[in-house]
Design an enzyme around this catalytic site. Structure first.
Site, PDB file in Angstrom:
ATOM      1  N   GLY A   1      37.659 -40.990  -7.171  1.00 51.88           N
ATOM      2  CA  GLY A   1      37.190 -41.954  -6.189  1.00 51.88           C
ATOM      3  C   GLY A   1      38.312 -43.185  -6.786  1.00 51.88           C
ATOM      4  O   GLY A   1      38.273 -43.475  -7.944  1.00 51.88           O
ATOM      5  N   ASN A   2      38.894 -43.505  -6.095  1.00 50.19           N
ATOM      6  CA  ASN A   2      40.286 -44.243  -6.780  1.00 50.19           C
ATOM      7  C   ASN A   2      40.885 -45.250  -5.770  1.00 50.19           C
ATOM      8  O   ASN A   2      40.486 -45.093  -4.030  1.00 50.19           O
ATOM      9  CB  ASN A   2      40.844 -43.829  -7.126  1.00 50.19           C
ATOM     10  CG  ASN A   2      42.163 -42.936  -5.662  1.00 50.19           C
ATOM     11  OD1 ASN A   2      42.230 -42.727  -4.383  1.00 50.19           O
ATOM     12  ND2 ASN A   2      41.901 -41.605  -6.300  1.00 50.19           N
TER      13      ASN A   2
ATOM     14  N   SER B   1      44.612 -41.957 -13.893  1.00 54.16           N
ATOM     15  CA  SER B   1      44.399 -40.735 -13.392  1.00 54.16           C
ATOM     16  C   SER B   1      43.508 -40.164 -13.959  1.00 54.16           C
ATOM     17  O   SER B   1      43.337 -39.893 -15.363  1.00 54.16           O
ATOM     18  CB  SER B   1      44.965 -39.667 -13.139  1.00 54.16           C
ATOM     19  OG  SER B   1      44.841 -38.455 -12.289  1.00 54.16           O
ATOM     20  N   GLY B   2      41.621 -39.990 -13.849  1.00 53.06           N
ATOM     21  CA  GLY B   2      40.684 -39.259 -14.588  1.00 53.06           C
ATOM     22  C   GLY B   2      40.195 -39.920 -16.307  1.00 53.06           C
ATOM     23  O   GLY B   2      39.697 -40.038 -16.624  1.00 53.06           O
TER      24      GLY B   2
ATOM     25  N   SER C   1      46.443 -42.431 -10.547  1.00 55.40           N
ATOM     26  CA  SER C   1      45.822 -41.299  -9.475  1.00 55.40           C
ATOM     27  C   SER C   1      46.388 -40.752  -8.874  1.00 55.40           C
ATOM     28  O   SER C   1      47.992 -40.530  -8.487  1.00 55.40           O
ATOM     29  CB  SER C   1      45.202 -42.467  -8.909  1.00 55.40           C
ATOM     30  OG  SER C   1      44.583 -41.441  -7.399  1.00 55.40           O
ATOM     31  N   SER C   2      46.263 -38.799  -8.786  1.00 55.77           N
ATOM     32  CA  SER C   2      47.252 -38.222  -8.426  1.00 55.77           C
ATOM     33  C   SER C   2      47.542 -38.386  -6.827  1.00 55.77           C
ATOM     34  O   SER C   2      48.079 -37.433  -6.226  1.00 55.77           O
ATOM     35  CB  SER C   2      46.522 -37.172  -8.751  1.00 55.77           C
ATOM     36  OG  SER C   2      45.393 -37.293  -8.585  1.00 55.77           O
ATOM     37  N   ASP C   3      46.183 -39.505  -6.323  1.00 54.38           N
ATOM     38  CA  ASP C   3      46.782 -39.820  -4.808  1.00 54.38           C
ATOM     39  C   ASP C   3      47.678 -41.079  -4.892  1.00 54.38           C
ATOM     40  O   ASP C   3      47.923 -41.178  -4.104  1.00 54.38           O
ATOM     41  CB  ASP C   3      45.283 -39.996  -4.559  1.00 54.38           C
ATOM     42  CG  ASP C   3      44.218 -38.879  -4.430  1.00 54.38           C
ATOM     43  OD1 ASP C   3      44.477 -37.483  -3.928  1.00 54.38           O
ATOM     44  OD2 ASP C   3      43.279 -38.117  -4.960  1.00 54.38           O
TER      45      ASP C   3
ATOM     46  N   HIS D   1      40.430 -44.269  -2.030  1.00 50.79           N
ATOM     47  CA  HIS D   1      39.319 -43.319  -1.395  1.00 50.79           C
ATOM     48  C   HIS D   1      38.207 -42.417  -2.254  1.00 50.79           C
ATOM     49  O   HIS D   1      38.538 -42.522  -3.324  1.00 50.79           O
ATOM     50  CB  HIS D   1      40.784 -42.167  -1.560  1.00 50.79           C
ATOM     51  CG  HIS D   1      40.730 -40.157  -1.576  1.00 50.79           C
ATOM     52  ND1 HIS D   1      39.854 -40.315  -0.517  1.00 50.79           N
ATOM     53  CD2 HIS D   1      41.290 -39.600  -2.372  1.00 50.79           C
ATOM     54  CE1 HIS D   1      39.870 -38.839  -0.796  1.00 50.79           C
ATOM     55  NE2 HIS D   1      40.559 -38.824  -2.140  1.00 50.79           N
TER      56      HIS D   1
ATOM     57  N   HIS E   1      35.554 -38.842  -2.210  1.00 49.44           N
ATOM     58  CA  HIS E   1      34.344 -38.001  -2.237  1.00 49.44           C
ATOM     59  C   HIS E   1      32.826 -38.470  -1.833  1.00 49.44           C
ATOM     60  O   HIS E   1      32.182 -37.924  -2.307  1.00 49.44           O
ATOM     61  CB  HIS E   1      34.546 -36.753  -2.953  1.00 49.44           C
ATOM     62  CG  HIS E   1      35.809 -36.585  -3.316  1.00 49.44           C
ATOM     63  ND1 HIS E   1      36.221 -35.011  -2.999  1.00 49.44           N
ATOM     64  CD2 HIS E   1      36.693 -36.714  -2.964  1.00 49.44           C
ATOM     65  CE1 HIS E   1      37.553 -34.754  -3.015  1.00 49.44           C
ATOM     66  NE2 HIS E   1      38.289 -35.515  -2.651  1.00 49.44           N
TER      67      HIS E   1
ATOM     68  N   ASP F   1      30.142 -53.474  13.804  1.00 53.85           N
ATOM     69  CA  ASP F   1      30.229 -54.406  12.699  1.00 53.85           C
ATOM     70  C   ASP F   1      31.390 -54.395  12.011  1.00 53.85           C
ATOM     71  O   ASP F   1      32.589 -55.324  11.940  1.00 53.85           O
ATOM     72  CB  ASP F   1      28.578 -54.652  12.329  1.00 53.85           C
ATOM     73  CG  ASP F   1      27.930 -55.083  12.742  1.00 53.85           C
ATOM     74  OD1 ASP F   1      28.449 -55.743  13.846  1.00 53.85           O
ATOM     75  OD2 ASP F   1      26.620 -55.262  12.140  1.00 53.85           O
TER      76      ASP F   1
ATOM     77  N   HIS G   1      38.594 -32.605   3.619  1.00 53.79           N
ATOM     78  CA  HIS G   1      39.046 -33.292   2.509  1.00 53.79           C
ATOM     79  C   HIS G   1      37.793 -34.707   2.121  1.00 53.79           C
ATOM     80  O   HIS G   1      36.945 -34.409   1.603  1.00 53.79           O
ATOM     81  CB  HIS G   1      40.426 -34.016   1.758  1.00 53.79           C
ATOM     82  CG  HIS G   1      40.748 -34.641   0.949  1.00 53.79           C
ATOM     83  ND1 HIS G   1      42.179 -34.223   0.920  1.00 53.79           N
ATOM     84  CD2 HIS G   1      40.191 -35.157  -0.157  1.00 53.79           C
ATOM     85  CE1 HIS G   1      41.821 -35.155  -0.379  1.00 53.79           C
ATOM     86  NE2 HIS G   1      41.052 -35.533  -1.030  1.00 53.79           N
TER      87      HIS G   1
ATOM     88  N   TYR H   1      29.735 -64.379  12.794  1.00 56.93           N
ATOM     89  CA  TYR H   1      28.834 -64.088  12.016  1.00 56.93           C
ATOM     90  C   TYR H   1      29.103 -64.697  10.362  1.00 56.93           C
ATOM     91  O   TYR H   1      31.005 -65.380  10.654  1.00 56.93           O
ATOM     92  CB  TYR H   1      29.320 -62.433  11.951  1.00 56.93           C
ATOM     93  CG  TYR H   1      28.097 -61.845  10.884  1.00 56.93           C
ATOM     94  CD1 TYR H   1      26.993 -61.738  10.992  1.00 56.93           C
ATOM     95  CD2 TYR H   1      28.540 -61.935   9.436  1.00 56.93           C
ATOM     96  CE1 TYR H   1      26.094 -61.077  10.241  1.00 56.93           C
ATOM     97  CE2 TYR H   1      27.738 -61.157   8.599  1.00 56.93           C
ATOM     98  CZ  TYR H   1      26.757 -60.992   9.308  1.00 56.93           C
ATOM     99  OH  TYR H   1      25.674 -60.048   7.825  1.00 56.93           O
TER     100      TYR H   1
END
Lengths: 239, 239, 239, 239
Positions: C27-28, C44-45, C73-75, C94, C96, C119, C178, C236
């Site tokens: 996740g990033n 990355s990683g 990150s590779s994304d 992002h 998973h 909400d 994905h 709120y």
């Protein structure tokens, strides 16, 4: 003897509860020193949080105890069968992790449905066929004469040969009515792949409940994700 | 009196929240001293983390309080009925653990679908029939005159007799619309079996969602796994 | 340079495991400084608990590394495509995460079924179409020439344009086969929306199992909940 | 003023994350002092772990702020409507707990399928009808003029009247497309009932997946379990 490998195998075993893959003592990790022809594996029935490197069992490739006062895991012969068939393996893990085992009990592989699996497994994680009575042997077999554990390894190897799948491309399997085995180039990568398999089983279960007829993911996306991490042109991580 | 057993029963009760089997005070463990004819059991409605060995309730086999200022668990009479019917029992646990109770509410046993269950249960964990109004009694019954708790034990024993199942081969049951009971040779093994039952219920639920018509696992594999742990030739663990 | 933003992005990344959204390094989170034209993103990683502000990667809007010894990150290119298309975005995440990814694998959006989603999301969280082979590119592409990551961003933008959905009204999406992306006015609100999406996916899964034909929630209730938190007359919180 | 009640309400609010009922700030507990005609309730949008007794909002029964610098929960008017309709209530809790909300989104009550529910709820936990557009009001309504929150309370009361259900026998409800409310004689028993409802929703979901046509549990067993804990002849606990 093998002090470094015993430390690694001990530490890898202790990661099983950390990642939620085991209840009680239901999981074992091994590592191999191919030059010396020796395997280091979790002792049978010992608790993870009491485990120390010197408790690890050391056996030769025929399963003879070489060192250590503890009996090796009862799954020893399955590990040995896999190491013998597949020279690229450096570590193996077996658990009864909940989601993967649910698929194994259903006799179904874990299909490649998304990039989470594709990042580590180049396709479906297959499920073996049921074992034959002869392979299971008699419930009265003593440990030394039981064919069951070695045949569990053999049926895994047979499954990959039949499907034409390479163990370095799909580093894990489900044994029918039993549970998952995963492997890697060392004990740590084996544990890593076992965690991914459990995660993929979770996701696939729910995706299949939403869409029972869901086909496998598209080939191009599967290749892209597996190979950007593991191919000749990999560019993931800080390598 | 019974200091050692009170310690064991107290500690076994405290393991229920550790293994995620209970919410609030919804579970109880007992142990029996057959020579003295006394049962030690969790007190009713007391929190696990405030529980001490001296809080345990001690009763004779008719349910008379022998020691202790606390009232025994309201499920006392069910425990007593099981100890009386089955002399091999040394410990009993009752919970409303989530997965096993989901099967009990559905009126379905937990089928033997894999080796996780087979390692501890030699077949399906059965579900009792619904209890009859006469067995449940009136909601106005006071504790002393209520037939319900004892009849809950009786319907469990009836279930095993009807199926020809031995309590030492299948150390647990589901009570219809209610929840699980498990047992063993001592309080700790009873808790151990309760944990396995919950794990098996989790796996079976998901396997059955994937394959609703899934048959029980093959007999040879069931026998092999149960007997390599519990048979005359058992070879699991460091024994 | 960008010390404050690097701290925020680092802290937001570390919240991903806290909220159970990630396994390993999957996740990033990124943040953008629009005045300087620079994006800060997870390397990355790298493990979350070893991560420090000075490890964050800083890139310009073409993806050139401006500072830092770590590869982004590779994304990265997906994040950049979204920032370029949508000037209102200040942070992107992002993951998973398990429940949202289960919907993505099934190729289904997360429908608006209740006020929990309403909400924060003014309607269904859509799922993109499958990507085309040309958009995925070749598994032999090196990082610099791979179209895949940028096209992932483009297919997200295309999805919102096609549906006429505004990214500030529905701050998240599922990428087909994905997983989820979420965003907000800053990295923290992006993480917040990712947590809500995961929660909504959990609830929707179970509601849909109970009622497979369940229609979306009524429009009036959706509008009321979204706008009492985000509209001109929001009331709120302690504002 | 009301120092004791503010402590209790604060502590009860802090139990919501402890029991896994809330994400972020999505849940609120209130308590009432009927003699003084004042309600104490969680402030809107404040984190549980930063919450102190002096942050609690105190309002009269018309919703006017009497003390405290914090705005009360936006659900204040729902709590007030329930206290006014039902004089036996001493505490109320509202959450978006995951399992109960999944039933609310599906528009289904939580049926009485087992003794876990029967120990605290004397029958099904009902789900309200959808709210009417007039009851929801306009998304442009300011807080003071919004009918929505009060009408949420009214539709709950209407549901119980229509079904002939007493709030002291079934201390909880699901609001359609929204989530659960639970109550009790004080804030702590309200939280207790909210935990039981979540547990029952978990079990019922899985029982219904196993047996979609499952009927409610038998009446005799429902009465027995509810009344041995809550009837005139109750004998559970150390009373």
């Amino acid at each position: 003897m093998l002090e470094k490998l015993k430390e690694i195998v001990c530490e890898a075993n202790r990661q099983l509860p950390k990642y939620g893959l085991v209840t009680f003592t239901w999981g074992n990790v091994s590592g191999i020193d191919r030059e010396k022809g020796l395997m280091v594996i979790k002792p049978s029935g010992v608790e993870y949080d009491e485990m120390k490197p010197e408790n690890m069992a050391v056996v030769d490739l025929l399963g003879n105890r070489v060192e250590g006062i503890y009996k090796p895991s009862s799954d020893m012969a399955t590990h040995l069968a896999l190491y013998q068939a597949w020279p690229e393996l450096g570590g193996i893990v077996h658990t009864h992790s909940r989601w993967a085992t649910s698929f194994a009990q259903a006799g179904r592989g874990i299909p490649a449905l998304g990039t989470t699996q594709a990042d580590y497994f180049h396709g479906e994680i297959p499920c073996t066929r049921p074992m034959r009575p002869k392979e299971i042997g008699s419930p009265d077999d003593a440990a030394a004469e039981s064919p069951y554990e070695r045949e569990t390894g053999n049926v895994i190897v047979e499954t990959f040969r039949r499907l034409g799948t390479l163990p370095e491309e799909v580093p894990g399997v489900l044994v029918y009515s039993h549970g998952p085995f995963a492997w890697g180039t060392d004990p740590w990568s084996a544990v890593h792949n076992a965690v991914v398999m459990e995660e993929a089983a979770f996701m696939d279960f729910h995706s299949l409940m939403l869409e029972p007829q869901l086909p496998p993911m598209q080939r191009e996306l599967l290749d892209k994700h597996f190979l950007r991490k593991h191919g000749a042109h990999a560019y993931y991580g800080q390598k």
